[in-house]
Structure formats: C-alpha cells, structure tokens
Write an enzyme that holds these catalytic residues in place. Structure first.
Site, PDB file in Angstrom:
ATOM      1  N   THR A  54       0.854  -1.193   0.000  1.00 52.33           N
ATOM      2  CA  THR A  54       0.000   0.000   0.000  1.00 52.33           C
ATOM      3  C   THR A  54       0.893   1.248   0.000  1.00 52.33           C
ATOM      4  O   THR A  54       2.052   1.182   0.402  1.00 52.33           O
ATOM      5  CB  THR A  54      -0.941   0.006   1.209  1.00 52.33           C
ATOM      6  N   THR A  56       1.440   4.383   1.637  1.00 52.23           N
ATOM      7  CA  THR A  56       2.217   4.892   2.780  1.00 52.23           C
ATOM      8  C   THR A  56       3.150   3.830   3.331  1.00 52.23           C
ATOM      9  O   THR A  56       4.298   4.118   3.694  1.00 52.23           O
ATOM     10  CB  THR A  56       1.274   5.389   3.891  1.00 52.23           C
ATOM     11  N   CYS A  57       2.688   2.600   3.395  1.00 46.29           N
ATOM     12  CA  CYS A  57       3.510   1.506   3.919  1.00 46.29           C
ATOM     13  C   CYS A  57       4.739   1.266   3.046  1.00 46.29           C
ATOM     14  O   CYS A  57       5.839   1.024   3.550  1.00 46.29           O
ATOM     15  CB  CYS A  57       2.684   0.223   4.016  1.00 46.29           C
ATOM     16  N   SER A  58       4.555   1.336   1.734  1.00 52.44           N
ATOM     17  CA  SER A  58       5.646   1.042   0.801  1.00 52.44           C
ATOM     18  C   SER A  58       6.562   2.228   0.556  1.00 52.44           C
ATOM     19  O   SER A  58       7.760   2.058   0.342  1.00 52.44           O
ATOM     20  CB  SER A  58       5.070   0.570  -0.542  1.00 52.44           C
ATOM     21  N   MET A  62       8.048   1.129   5.473  1.00 51.07           N
ATOM     22  CA  MET A  62       9.031   0.062   5.292  1.00 51.07           C
ATOM     23  C   MET A  62      10.426   0.585   4.923  1.00 51.07           C
ATOM     24  O   MET A  62      11.427   0.134   5.505  1.00 51.07           O
ATOM     25  CB  MET A  62       8.536  -0.937   4.241  1.00 51.07           C
TER      26      MET A  62
END
Length: 348
Positions: A54, A56-58, A62
């Site tokens: 997703t 923001t996560c990517s 992370m």
C-alpha cells in the site's frame, strides 16, 4: 482495551515464509511463529502496517526500517519484525521487493489474532480492505515485556517510524547523563567536605560536561521528532497535490463538454490560491548543533558550581580556595640559604 507499556506481549501464533540464503528466489513453505517462544529473552522491534504494497507503507514506513536496520540491531535489537494483515506469501513477496533477506522478519496476522489481542485493529470495510485490519504502530518488546509503543493517531508515519526509536534512545541517554551529573555534584560536595579542592574541581568539571551533553541530546531528540513530523506533513501535502491534480483533470474534461467558462475560472482562481500556500519540501534536520560546551568546561563555570555546592552545604570553600591559591611564605631555612647565596655572588 489496547496494550500499554509494562504489559506482557500476548502469546499468539503468526506465520511467515522463511528466507533461504541458498535459493533466495524460492518461495518456501509457511512456518508458524509462536510469539512467546520466539521473543522470550530477546529484544524485539516490531512494527505493524495496515497492508503490504500500500502507498504509505511502501513509500514511507518500510523504507525507513530497511535503511535503519543496522542501527537498530547495533543498539541491541535481536529481532526486527514487520507484521501486517496480509497472508504470509504476500508478506514474503513484499520483503523480497526490498531485499530484506532475513534482516526483517516478515510476519502475517491474516486471521487478526495478534491485532485483536493487542486491541490494535481497524475496520477496513469502507475501503474494501476487510473488517479486521492491523493499526499502524511500532513497539519494543524486551523479554516479552512491552517497553515502548507508538500507535499512529492519524494517517502517516510519525511515532511508529524507525526515527521514533532514535529520538527515544537520545532521550534515554540524556536522562542517564543527567543522573550522572547529579551524582558528580554529590561528589563535589563530599570532596569539599574532605578539604580535597582539586578532586572537587574535577568532579565539578565532569558534572558540567555531562549536564551540557544531556541538554544537547535532548535538543537533538526534539529535532528528530520535529523532522519526522515535517516528513509526515510533506507526505500528506503530496497526497493533497495529487487530489488537486485530479481536480484539474476533471475541469479539463468539463471544458471539453462546453461547461460555463466563468464558473470554471472562479473554481480555478480558488484552486490556485490554495495551491500557492502548499509547501511540499520538508527539511530532515535543522543545521548542526550550536552548543560548544559539551567538550569544554570553562573554569568560571567549574568555580561557580563548586561555590554553589559549598554554599548549599554550608561549607567554607572560599577559604579552601584561598589556601590553595595563596603564595606560600618562605621557610626560615630557605631565607638563610638565599642570603648566603646572595653574599657569595657579591664576593665574586
């Protein structure tokens, strides 16, 4: 009720696909991880994301951990793990896309057991992401005890990012030095009581140096927190910019359908006035530290600290300093020797 600092981390089962160094491209068989069994006696940095791959996560969450993995393990982390609501194969593929190998353990909480036990789940139904979705958070677990937890109050990455641990460690070191400085002040008092002015001066110098270093670390910790907030704001502003771009695209299509040009012009005027106020570039840090007192302790500060400690203890430090600094009177034997040497020079 959500888990809090001081609580014991719940005993649940997560799944993962182990990394095979001999065949990195292979997708192995899923394995179970029992949290109490795996985390007992170890220091664990665990961060949770709503979903692999997703935005923001990517783009933000992370990558920060990937960049700081060496720093985290250098500070004592035995395990750095990422957990999400995706299945173990998706988590394995996501980790592979960052080449994390076995540096970051990619865990799956697809059944929502961990999130539910922690009290940190969101309902993603409205976004077509399922009824149980992990919240975005990070925690430090030391021998199954939660010693830090940061849960994001809003979209973005602030208290759950790897930088939050940097700020926390700076604050911890600052507190340690502040305590040591107070201990050195007690040594100053004890030395003055014993009449050992030189030792008191050394302890006073140490106390000032540690206090200044403590303040510097506290300032730096505050700057790290501020930088994280700016980065988060920049990401949010980029999303706003993307939304505005879509508005422009919609207006372009409307124009092609012979929409009222005056109405479009008014909307564009408002759109442009808002966009001019956006700042899409966040600074990661403000300049270098200005303080120069951490490595040097001016004599005036040392004397001032010694005098303050002496005054608080009701001791006569000034008399002691006077004795140390006053020139010594020559002894009678030294006087007679000087006279004889003078007479000898005159005779020659």
């Amino acid at each position: 009720m959500s888990i809090k600092v001081g609580d014991v981390f719940p005993d649940t089962i997560l799944t993962y696909v182990p990394y095979d160094a001999n065949n990195p491209e292979a997708c192995g068989l899923p394995q179970q991880l029992k949290t109490h069994e795996a985390f007992k006696g170890k220091k664990v940095v665990l961060f949770a994301v709503p979903g692999a791959f997703t935005p923001t996560c990517s783009e933000q969450h992370m990558p920060e951990y990937v960049q700081r993995i060496g720093e985290l393990k250098g500070k004592g982390a035995d395990i750095v793990a990422c957990v999400a609501s995706n299945d173990q194969f998706v988590m394995h593929a996501w980790g592979k896309s960052y080449d994390v190998k076995d540096d970051i353990l990619m865990l799956s909480d697809a059944n929502g057991e961990l999130g539910t036990a922690l009290g940190l789940v969101n309902d993603g139904t409205a976004r077509r992401m399922g009824p149980i979705r992990l919240a975005r958070f990070a925690m430090i677990i030391d021998d199954l005890k939660v010693v830090y937890i940061g849960v994001e109050p809003a979209p973005g990455v602030t208290v759950s990012g790897a930088s939050a641990f940097t700020a926390k460690s700076l604050k911890k070191e600052s507190a340690r030095l502040k305590k040591q400085s107070a201990g050195d002040e007690k040594k100053v008092k004890a030395s003055i009581k014993d009449g050992d002015v030189e030792s008191a001066r050394i302890h006073a110098s140490n106390a000032i140096r540690k206090k200044n270093t403590s303040l510097d670390l506290l300032r730096l910790s505050s700057r790290v927190d501020a930088a994280v907030s700016r980065i988060d704001m920049a990401v949010k502003m980029q999303h706003v910019t993307g939304s505005m771009a879509r508005v422009v695209s919609d207006m372009d299509r409307a124009l092609r359908k012979n929409m009222n040009l005056d109405a479009v012009s008014q909307i564009m005027d408002k759109f442009e006035s808002q966009s001019e106020n956006l700042d899409l570039h966040a600074k990661y840090m403000e300049g270098s530290m200005n303080t120069t007192t951490t490595l040097s302790t001016p004599q005036t500060e040392v004397d001032s600290l010694m005098q303050r400690v002496a005054d608080e203890a009701g001791l006569e430090l000034s008399q002691e300093l006077g004795v140390m600094q006053a020139p010594q009177e020559p002894l009678p034997e030294d006087t007679r020797l000087n006279e004889r040497l003078a007479n000898l020079r005159n005779a020659l």
